[in-house]
Design a protein around this motif. Structure first.
Motif, mmCIF file in Angstrom:
data_model
loop_
_atom_site.group_PDB
_atom_site.id
_atom_site.type_symbol
_atom_site.label_atom_id
_atom_site.label_comp_id
_atom_site.label_asym_id
_atom_site.label_seq_id
_atom_site.Cartn_x
_atom_site.Cartn_y
_atom_site.Cartn_z
ATOM 1 N N HIS A 114 -8.475 -32.588 43.393
ATOM 2 C CA HIS A 114 -8.771 -34.032 43.519
ATOM 3 C C HIS A 114 -8.315 -34.524 44.883
ATOM 4 C CE1 HIS A 114 -8.682 -38.177 41.346
ATOM 5 N NE2 HIS A 114 -8.430 -38.431 42.630
ATOM 6 N N HIS A 147 -9.432 -37.385 48.336
ATOM 7 C CA HIS A 147 -10.268 -38.399 49.003
ATOM 8 C C HIS A 147 -10.042 -38.186 50.511
ATOM 9 C CE1 HIS A 147 -10.336 -41.037 45.264
ATOM 10 N NE2 HIS A 147 -9.234 -40.344 45.037
ATOM 11 N N ARG A 165 -2.943 -46.510 56.040
ATOM 12 C CA ARG A 165 -2.377 -47.659 55.306
ATOM 13 C C ARG A 165 -0.850 -47.583 55.309
ATOM 14 N NH1 ARG A 165 -6.565 -47.040 50.831
ATOM 15 N NH2 ARG A 165 -4.870 -47.260 49.325
ATOM 16 N N TYR A 200 0.416 -51.322 43.226
ATOM 17 C CA TYR A 200 -0.879 -50.843 43.739
ATOM 18 C C TYR A 200 -1.951 -51.911 43.514
ATOM 19 C CZ TYR A 200 -4.928 -47.798 44.399
ATOM 20 O OH TYR A 200 -6.113 -47.241 44.844
ATOM 21 N N ILE A 227 -8.088 -49.758 48.515
ATOM 22 C CA ILE A 227 -9.367 -49.084 48.747
ATOM 23 C C ILE A 227 -10.267 -49.937 49.647
ATOM 24 C CG2 ILE A 227 -11.481 -48.263 47.620
ATOM 25 C CD1 ILE A 227 -9.685 -47.509 45.187
ATOM 26 N N TYR A 231 -15.388 -44.411 49.925
ATOM 27 C CA TYR A 231 -14.904 -45.507 50.775
ATOM 28 C C TYR A 231 -16.086 -46.152 51.514
ATOM 29 C CZ TYR A 231 -10.155 -43.783 49.917
ATOM 30 O OH TYR A 231 -8.978 -43.408 49.326
ATOM 31 N N HIS A 291 -15.980 -46.211 43.317
ATOM 32 C CA HIS A 291 -14.529 -46.083 43.516
ATOM 33 C C HIS A 291 -13.853 -47.442 43.494
ATOM 34 C CE1 HIS A 291 -11.105 -44.259 46.170
ATOM 35 N NE2 HIS A 291 -10.791 -44.215 44.896
ATOM 36 N N PHE A 336 -13.872 -44.958 39.264
ATOM 37 C CA PHE A 336 -12.493 -45.421 39.039
ATOM 38 C C PHE A 336 -12.550 -46.370 37.844
ATOM 39 C CE2 PHE A 336 -8.676 -47.806 41.220
ATOM 40 C CZ PHE A 336 -7.820 -47.323 40.243
ATOM 41 N N HIS A 377 -11.773 -40.798 37.369
ATOM 42 C CA HIS A 377 -10.430 -41.386 37.299
ATOM 43 C C HIS A 377 -10.305 -42.186 35.995
ATOM 44 C CE1 HIS A 377 -10.875 -40.865 41.660
ATOM 45 N NE2 HIS A 377 -9.607 -41.175 41.847
ATOM 46 N N GLU A 426 -5.261 -44.514 34.429
ATOM 47 C CA GLU A 426 -4.205 -44.404 35.449
ATOM 48 C C GLU A 426 -3.160 -45.509 35.299
ATOM 49 O OE1 GLU A 426 -5.493 -44.530 39.562
ATOM 50 O OE2 GLU A 426 -3.430 -44.614 40.286
ATOM 51 N N HIS A 474 -5.766 -38.271 36.605
ATOM 52 C CA HIS A 474 -4.676 -39.244 36.460
ATOM 53 C C HIS A 474 -4.080 -39.184 35.057
ATOM 54 C CE1 HIS A 474 -4.380 -41.181 40.304
ATOM 55 N NE2 HIS A 474 -5.692 -41.299 40.360
ATOM 56 N N LEU A 524 -1.960 -35.698 38.844
ATOM 57 C CA LEU A 524 -1.750 -35.947 40.276
ATOM 58 C C LEU A 524 -0.329 -36.465 40.498
ATOM 59 C CD1 LEU A 524 -5.149 -37.877 40.655
ATOM 60 C CD2 LEU A 524 -4.742 -35.453 41.121
ATOM 61 N N ASP A 579 -4.527 -35.399 45.311
ATOM 62 C CA ASP A 579 -4.933 -36.811 45.410
ATOM 63 C C ASP A 579 -4.832 -37.306 46.849
ATOM 64 O OD1 ASP A 579 -5.952 -39.190 44.517
ATOM 65 O OD2 ASP A 579 -4.038 -39.991 43.819
ATOM 66 N N ASN A 638 -5.172 -39.179 49.894
ATOM 67 C CA ASN A 638 -5.888 -40.427 50.191
ATOM 68 C C ASN A 638 -4.925 -41.298 50.988
ATOM 69 O OD1 ASN A 638 -4.765 -42.782 48.448
ATOM 70 N ND2 ASN A 638 -4.932 -41.131 46.945
ATOM 71 N N ASN A 670 -3.320 -43.761 50.256
ATOM 72 C CA ASN A 670 -2.185 -44.230 49.456
ATOM 73 C C ASN A 670 -1.190 -43.095 49.187
ATOM 74 O OD1 ASN A 670 -0.778 -45.989 47.443
ATOM 75 N ND2 ASN A 670 -1.589 -44.479 46.011
HETATM 76 N N1 LIG Z 1 -6.977 -44.619 41.926
HETATM 77 C C1 LIG Z 1 -7.993 -44.566 42.592
HETATM 78 N N2 LIG Z 1 -8.237 -43.765 43.635
HETATM 79 C C2 LIG Z 1 -7.227 -43.088 44.404
HETATM 80 C C3 LIG Z 1 -6.539 -44.011 45.365
HETATM 81 C C4 LIG Z 1 -7.458 -44.327 46.456
HETATM 82 C C5 LIG Z 1 -6.866 -45.271 47.442
HETATM 83 O O1 LIG Z 1 -5.891 -45.981 47.148
HETATM 84 O O2 LIG Z 1 -7.428 -45.311 48.540
HETATM 85 C C6 LIG Z 1 -6.310 -42.258 43.570
HETATM 86 O O3 LIG Z 1 -6.825 -41.379 42.882
HETATM 87 O O4 LIG Z 1 -5.099 -42.403 43.596
#
Ligand SMILES: N=CN[C@@H](CCC(=O)O)C(=O)O
Ligand SMILES: [Zn+2]
Length: 449
Positions: free
Chosen positions: A92, A94, A101, A114, A124, A164, A197, A237, A265, A268, A288, A310, A339, A341, A343
């Motif tokens: 998994h 992104h 960020r 979040y 996102i 994205y 997403h 998502f 997803h 979560e 998740h 994750l 995961d 990404n 974040n």
């Molecule tokens: N939760 C949704 N998507 C991502 C986070 C993506 C982001 O924050 O850019 C995840 O898997 O954690």
């Protein structure tokens, strides 16, 4: 045997096959019983990879040497003092985005959640604004750099999502970037369309659902049909304030109609029943699951839906970790993903396995099974990847250590532990030793081939 082969690895202390009898996924207690070949008093363990990049043999040096006496090898690795594991599988990620960020990391450290960041236009949607503005070339260059770091950390198969863009132009731009990397880079990619997403700014979730189904997905399908894109999975998502269970179900069903595996997803931040829905729909995997219910776990076990957990998310957001012990007890196959990404900025599956052990209470055998055969199964690739068996890809990680567990035990510094990453019998990363001009001492340096 007079023949030409791509690779001979010999002299290894240990080869962790993970499975040795063609099992395509591990559940329950079987996640703790991994197949290994260990060196004997007479010598180490060898692996032969044939000219098609498939494993031709695994066995004690003495046995392999006698079988391959007249053979030639494009490359030979003396693995004395090393352990060999399957190439790691990241279930998994992104990895295509512009703009970091780091400022949000500071906000979260100061107490923002979040969803608070997301609802304030960050998260996102911040990344969407930057990714829409970025050129295809810029996104390709940063993706390749990230994939190279994954290779250096031992990953040989990775799931890569779009998501994205949230409009047809940018979602296709992201998928083209993933496709280009899939063709150019020495790592296998399972591509995922994730146009759902987030809800784009100015739209409702209902409008965004229709756009994904009526505009984005048909455009993706046309490029798949013409051979310009290979896309394997569809993702949504499913979260309170993002896409609800009914919208998610419609999008996944529309994806299935064009041949995409549902891999989404769910559960979560809120418990919505998406695990039950996904299992009923025949989803291959749900990621998740921090908030999954007992009924959701039972439904996934019944349908054979794989849980992709994750640990970086639970770590970085301070979430309650997913109930992995209950999943394993219920015979849900558990897989791992980084995961990666903006974040959760982590591409290292060895660190992910360490976090899985400490935060999710997995043992090291379970973590390795989750980062190899089960992650491959979550991507429908367990027939070729995720274990070291005759006929499967010669995708290997060689570490210099007394036992394979050091790959998980060590928190970072893997550049000194991982000596080689091998893809289909070709060395794609090699740690080299060189003399530092600063202190004239020997330091580890890495290079990509
Ligand atoms: N939760 C949704 N998507 C991502 C986070 C993506 C982001 O924050 O850019 C995840 O898997 O954690
Ligand atoms: Zn994700």
């Amino acid at each position: 045997m007079e023949s030409r082969h791509r690779l001979l690895v010999h002299g290894a202390r240990q080869v962790v096959q993970v499975v040795a009898n063609g099992q395509q996924v591990l559940k329950g207690a079987a996640m703790r019983q991994l197949a290994e070949v260990t060196a004997g008093p007479a010598g180490g363990v060898s692996i032969v990879v044939n000219s098609n990049g498939r494993i031709a043999d695994i066995g004690l040096d003495s046995v392999v040497t006698s079988k391959y006496g007249g053979a030639t090898f494009d490359r030979t690795i003396n693995a004395r003092g090393m352990c060999v594991l399957p190439g790691l599988v990241d279930g998994h990620t992104h990895p295509v985005w512009a703009g970091d960020r780091v400022h949000e990391f500071a906000m979260k450290l100061a107490g923002a959640t979040y969803m608070e960041v997301h609802e304030a236009g960050g998260g996102i949607n911040f990344t969407v604004r930057h990714t829409r503005e970025a050129s295809e070339e810029e996104l390709y260059t940063s993706l390749c750099a990230r994939l190279n770091t994954m290779i250096k950390s031992g990953t040989t198969l990775v799931e890569c999502k779009s998501g994205y863009g949230l409009n047809v132009e940018t979602e296709l731009k992201m998928l083209r970037v993933i496709e280009r990397a899939r063709r150019d880079m020495p790592i296998d990619i399972s591509a995922t369309f994730c146009g759902a997403h987030s809800v784009p700014e100015g739209a409702t979730a209902a409008q965004a659902t229709d756009d994904v189904i009526d505009v984005q997905l048909p455009a993706v399908g046309r490029l798949m049909d013409s051979g310009q894109l290979r896309v394997d999975n569809i993702d949504v998502f499913c979260e309170r304030g993002v896409f609800d269970v009914a919208q998610t179900q419609r999008i996944l069903a529309a994806g299935a109609a064009v041949g995409l595996a549902a891999n989404f997803h769910g559960e979560e931040l809120s418990r919505l029943g998406s695990a039950e829905m996904g299992a009923t729909l025949g989803a291959r995997a749900i990621s998740h699951l921090e908030e999954v219910s007992d009924d959701g776990v039972a439904a996934m076990a019944r349908q054979g839906t794989i849980a992709v957990v994750l640990p970086t998310t639970a770590y970085v957001l301070g979430l309650r970790p997913p109930p992995v012990r209950a999943m394993i007890a219920a015979d849900v196959a558990v897989a791992l993903g980084s995961d990666f990404n903006p974040n959760a900025h982590c591409v290292s599956m060895p660190l992910v396995m360490n976090l899985a052990c400490v935060l999710l209470k997995m043992c090291m055998q379970e973590a390795l099974a989750a980062a190899t055969i089960n992650a491959a199964a979550s991507l429908g690739r367990a027939d070729t990847q995720g274990s070291l068996e005759v006929g499967k890809y010669g995708d290997l990680v060689l570490i210099e250590a007394d036992s394979w567990e050091h790959l998980i035990y060590q928190m970072g510094g893997h550049e000194n532990l991982i000596k080689y990453t091998v893809k289909e019998g070709v060395v794609i990363h090699e740690a080299r030793e060189c003399v530092s001009s600063m202190n004239a001492g020997v330091v580890a340096e890495t290079s990509w081939i």
